[in-house]
Design a protein around this motif. Structure first.
Motif, PDB file in Angstrom:
ATOM      1  N   SER A   1      14.662   4.087   1.458  1.00 28.41           N
ATOM      2  CA  SER A   1      13.371   4.766   1.288  1.00 28.41           C
ATOM      3  C   SER A   1      12.196   3.833   1.567  1.00 28.41           C
ATOM      4  O   SER A   1      12.074   2.769   0.937  1.00 28.41           O
ATOM      5  CB  SER A   1      13.249   5.338  -0.121  1.00 28.41           C
ATOM      6  OG  SER A   1      11.964   5.899  -0.317  1.00 28.41           O
ATOM      7  N   ASP A   2      11.310   4.247   2.486  1.00 29.97           N
ATOM      8  CA  ASP A   2      10.121   3.443   2.769  1.00 29.97           C
ATOM      9  C   ASP A   2       8.972   3.776   1.828  1.00 29.97           C
ATOM     10  O   ASP A   2       7.863   3.274   1.996  1.00 29.97           O
ATOM     11  CB  ASP A   2       9.687   3.618   4.226  1.00 29.97           C
ATOM     12  CG  ASP A   2       9.497   5.082   4.600  1.00 29.97           C
ATOM     13  OD1 ASP A   2       9.637   5.952   3.716  1.00 29.97           O
ATOM     14  OD2 ASP A   2       9.215   5.351   5.780  1.00 29.97           O
TER      15      ASP A   2
ATOM     16  N   GLU B   1       3.539  -0.512   6.984  1.00 29.78           N
ATOM     17  CA  GLU B   1       4.470   0.313   7.751  1.00 29.78           C
ATOM     18  C   GLU B   1       5.846  -0.359   7.698  1.00 29.78           C
ATOM     19  O   GLU B   1       5.965  -1.558   7.480  1.00 29.78           O
ATOM     20  CB  GLU B   1       3.993   0.446   9.204  1.00 29.78           C
ATOM     21  CG  GLU B   1       2.591   1.019   9.345  1.00 29.78           C
ATOM     22  CD  GLU B   1       2.479   2.448   8.861  1.00 29.78           C
ATOM     23  OE1 GLU B   1       3.518   3.152   8.858  1.00 29.78           O
ATOM     24  OE2 GLU B   1       1.372   2.864   8.475  1.00 29.78           O
ATOM     25  N   GLY B   2       6.867   0.410   7.927  1.00 30.51           N
ATOM     26  CA  GLY B   2       8.210  -0.152   7.907  1.00 30.51           C
ATOM     27  C   GLY B   2       8.869  -0.008   6.552  1.00 30.51           C
ATOM     28  O   GLY B   2       8.341   0.623   5.634  1.00 30.51           O
TER      29      GLY B   2
ATOM     30  N   GLU C   1       0.831  -1.211   0.000  1.00 35.16           N
ATOM     31  CA  GLU C   1       0.000   0.000   0.000  1.00 35.16           C
ATOM     32  C   GLU C   1       0.864   1.259   0.000  1.00 35.16           C
ATOM     33  O   GLU C   1       1.853   1.359   0.726  1.00 35.16           O
ATOM     34  CB  GLU C   1      -0.911   0.008   1.233  1.00 35.16           C
ATOM     35  CG  GLU C   1      -1.955  -1.092   1.242  1.00 35.16           C
ATOM     36  CD  GLU C   1      -2.843  -0.996   2.460  1.00 35.16           C
ATOM     37  OE1 GLU C   1      -2.907   0.098   3.049  1.00 35.16           O
ATOM     38  OE2 GLU C   1      -3.469  -2.010   2.812  1.00 35.16           O
ATOM     39  N   ARG C   2       0.465   2.207  -0.836  1.00 39.52           N
ATOM     40  CA  ARG C   2       1.097   3.521  -0.907  1.00 39.52           C
ATOM     41  C   ARG C   2       2.585   3.459  -1.213  1.00 39.52           C
ATOM     42  O   ARG C   2       3.347   4.368  -0.904  1.00 39.52           O
ATOM     43  CB  ARG C   2       0.866   4.308   0.401  1.00 39.52           C
ATOM     44  CG  ARG C   2      -0.598   4.520   0.752  1.00 39.52           C
ATOM     45  CD  ARG C   2      -0.739   5.399   1.981  1.00 39.52           C
ATOM     46  NE  ARG C   2      -0.076   4.832   3.145  1.00 39.52           N
ATOM     47  CZ  ARG C   2      -0.595   3.869   3.907  1.00 39.52           C
ATOM     48  NH1 ARG C   2      -1.783   3.369   3.617  1.00 39.52           N
ATOM     49  NH2 ARG C   2       0.059   3.416   4.957  1.00 39.52           N
ATOM     50  N   LYS C   3       3.002   2.339  -1.824  1.00 37.93           N
ATOM     51  CA  LYS C   3       4.413   2.220  -2.183  1.00 37.93           C
ATOM     52  C   LYS C   3       4.552   1.966  -3.670  1.00 37.93           C
ATOM     53  O   LYS C   3       3.596   1.592  -4.350  1.00 37.93           O
ATOM     54  CB  LYS C   3       5.083   1.109  -1.363  1.00 37.93           C
ATOM     55  CG  LYS C   3       5.074   1.415   0.133  1.00 37.93           C
ATOM     56  CD  LYS C   3       5.937   0.458   0.923  1.00 37.93           C
ATOM     57  CE  LYS C   3       5.941   0.847   2.399  1.00 37.93           C
ATOM     58  NZ  LYS C   3       6.867   0.025   3.195  1.00 37.93           N
ATOM     59  N   CYS C   4       5.757   2.182  -4.177  1.00 39.38           N
ATOM     60  CA  CYS C   4       5.942   2.157  -5.632  1.00 39.38           C
ATOM     61  C   CYS C   4       7.020   1.150  -6.019  1.00 39.38           C
ATOM     62  O   CYS C   4       7.726   0.585  -5.180  1.00 39.38           O
ATOM     63  CB  CYS C   4       6.344   3.548  -6.122  1.00 39.38           C
ATOM     64  SG  CYS C   4       7.964   4.060  -5.513  1.00 39.38           S
TER      65      CYS C   4
END
Length: 626
Positions: free
Chosen positions: A182-183, A219-220, A56-59
């Motif tokens: 980078s998270d 998270e993380g 989620e919310r990551k690329c």
């Protein structure tokens, strides 16, 4: 989402789109393969296949091998007009307009843009730069352009300086660490992370990647990482479990090879032991297509020396000489590399066959080819061929040892024998059959039994060579040496002396003296010796025949020179042509080519092809099969 993950790579190839399926068995996966094998295509194709696994919310972030190229104009004379006036101070990493796309940018611009927005990542990197390199990094926006400056922390006298003046390895490392830390990134794809990094930094980078690799979380900072590399430092191989993270590419047209976690071969204790003790030299073999397995350091030294001397270029051709310490391990190592999709070539001492057929059998398990080749030789199967010939040899040793004993007992196998006399007899007899001295041949010719055994063993050895197993028919590598052993005896020192002896021979002499070894190297390299005369011949023949015809018609030096320029254009600079007494003289105009036969003189009526081949010491080109 759990491991293993089966994902697709969508590849755009010159022959149309390809979809390859790969399995990720852990957080870090490593793609290996030679240049041109499709590693970058496979890696780039994963951008789409892994988009749904980023979390989620990551690329998905892809970093190209040419990631520093965006600022290269500020680091080097890219157009040949600048000389010493390289504009180092103009190095910038994009503008504020790029911020929204920073994780899509494949160059270092995207990572330095992230550093300008993420003070936490900047602090992590600053700490490592200060402690490891005594450097500090500063992020500055100047009129909407991103400028990166560095300064030294071990002196107060030097002012900050532009990134255009910093070592390229540090720039690469900063960008790579930014992406690793980078998270915002759930999937990180890096093409050749080793670019510009010295080996110890590569090992450090691997450690940092492993610390964050794993299944992406909401998270993380865990992320899936896939890299394509040519570096042994970026491979962790502490045991067979690490093999599951490796993806082997051999050709874009064929699918990649992976080792399944449940592979039966990995349950073998010897395979597990071999994988656990693989050092840097062994890991280099993971990058080869046809690893050349030899029995010890001396074999490795001589194979390397002959490869260089005969210009067979083993490594460039996709091979790697690998000493396998322990005769009993050779069959296991052969199976191990086959599991990785490789085609191992073996150079074994004669006792590898004299003592039994374990090594031989390893080459019969690679499919139907062995049986097909055996049938061509009149045997029912490969196993039947090997067993029948070997049993006949053993029977001859048992029943006819007395007739070969006078010369066999002089062989090193007998002189250095252990307690097993039967084994020593087989070893000494086999190597003696293939010795080159006159006394040995006289003994073999005098006894029809041994003459027949030698012929049958030759059939077996030739058959094995077709399968990739080459036997040192005279015994061990030392039985081929031209130099005398040092006193006291030291095998490594002796092999070094032998390297010097090789350099005193002609190529023809070397090919004869080390014939069994040379055939093995040629098979592993799958390439002929580089001979510039062969390529030059094509150019020479394209002008020699029409030029000689011009001479026959009364043409002058100026006429043939003009003809050469019209036919060869820039390539005409290779030769200087002149005419005198109805003869054409061709001189090679190059200080970097070492080709025999020049100046070449051709007379009207000459068979041009024949004369050119003779002068350049070349055999006529092989006729093409229609």
């Amino acid at each position: 989402m759990t491991f293993p993950l089966e994902v697709e790579s969508h590849i755009k190839s010159p022959n149309g789109d390809i979809v390859r399926k790969i399995v990720l068995n852990g957080g870090l996966s490593v793609i290996l393969g030679p240049n041109g094998s499709g590693k970058t295509h496979l890696l780039r194709g994963l951008k789409k296949g892994l988009a749904g696994h980023a979390g989620e919310r990551k690329c998905v972030r892809f970093m190209s091998a040419g990631r520093i190229g965006a600022i290269e104009h500020a680091r080097s004379d890219t157009d040949g007009h600048r000389g010493d006036h390289i504009p180092y101070e103009t190095a910038i990493f994009g503008t504020k307009d790029d911020l929204a796309r920073r994780n899509k940018i494949e160059t270092l611009n995207g990572d330095f843009q992230t550093l300008s927005q993420r003070p936490d990542i900047l602090v992590k990197i600053q700490e490592r730069l200060r402690k490891l390199f005594r450097r500090n990094i500063e992020i500055n926006w100047n009129n909407g352009q991103l400028r990166i400056d560095f300064s030294r922390t071990d002196t107060e006298l030097e002012a900050p300086y532009s990134s255009g003046l910093e070592a390229s390895g540090l720039l690469h490392l900063v960008g790579l660490l930014c992406a690793v830390y980078s998270d915002e990134i759930g999937v990180l794809l890096i093409d050749e992370p080793e670019v510009s990094l010295h080996p110890q930094l590569q090992a450090f980078l691997l450690s940092e990647m492993l610390s964050v690799s794993g299944l992406p979380e909401a998270e993380g900072n865990k992320k899936l990482i896939v890299i394509a590399t040519h570096s042994t430092e970026l491979i962790r191989l502490a045991g067979v479990a690490d093999l599951h993270s490796l993806i082997f590419c051999y050709d874009l047209r064929t699918g990649p090879v992976q080792v399944a976690p449940g592979a039966n071969e990995l349950k073998n204790k010897k395979v597990q032991s071999f994988a656990a003790r693989m050092g840097q030299e062994h890991k280099l073999a993971l990058f080869s297509t046809r690893p050349l397995l030899v029995e010890g350091p001396s074999d490795s030294i001589i194979c390397g020396a002959l490869s260089r001397f005969l210009e067979l270029h083993l490594e460039a051709a996709g091979s790697q000489v690998l000493p396998v310490i322990g005769k009993g391990d050779m069959p296991v190592v052969v199976k191990f590399f086959r599991l990785l999709g490789k085609n191992p070539i073996v150079l074994a001492d004669a006792d590898g066959v004299a003592d039994g057929l374990d090594l031989v059998q390893a080459f019969f398990e690679s499919g139907l080819r062995a049986d097909e080749l055996a049938k061509e030789r009149g045997f029912e199967s490969a196993s039947k061929l090997a067993h029948n010939i070997y049993q006949g040899f053993c029977d001859a040793v048992d029943k006819h040892w007395a007739s070969i004993e006078p010369v066999a007992t002089k062989h090193a196998y007998w002189v250095t024998r252990g307690a097993d006399e039967k084994q020593a007899k087989r070893r000494a007899a086999l190597a003696t059959l293939f010795a080159l001295d006159a006394a040995t041949h006289a003994t073999v010719e005098a006894d029809s039994v041994w003459k027949g055994i030698r012929s049958r063993m030759t059939v077996l050895f030739d058959f094995l060579e077709d399968l990739g197993c080459f036997v040192l028919r005279r015994g061990t590598i030392e039985n081929y040496y031209q130099s005398q052993p040092p006193v006291p005896a030291d095998k490594i020192a002796w092999s070094v002396d032998e390297m010097a002896a090789i350099d005193t021979l002609s190529q023809a002499q070397a090919r004869t003296a080390y014939a069994d070894i040379v055939r093995c190297i040629q098979s592993a390299a799958q390439a002929q010796s580089i001979n510039e005369a062969e390529s030059l011949r094509d150019v020479l023949l394209s002008i020699a025949t029409p030029a000689l015809a011009k001479v026959q018609d009364g043409g002058s030096t100026l006429d043939v020179q003009q003809l050469a320029r019209s036919l060869l254009h820039e390539r005409s600079k290779l030769f200087s042509l002149s005419v005198a007494n109805k003869c054409l003289t061709v001189t090679l105009e190059s200080s970097i080519m070492n080709v025999p036969g020049f100046p070449l003189i051709l007379s009207t009526g000459d068979d041009v092809i024949k004369v050119v081949n003779q002068q350049l010491e070349l055999a006529p080109p092989a006729a093409k099969t229609p």
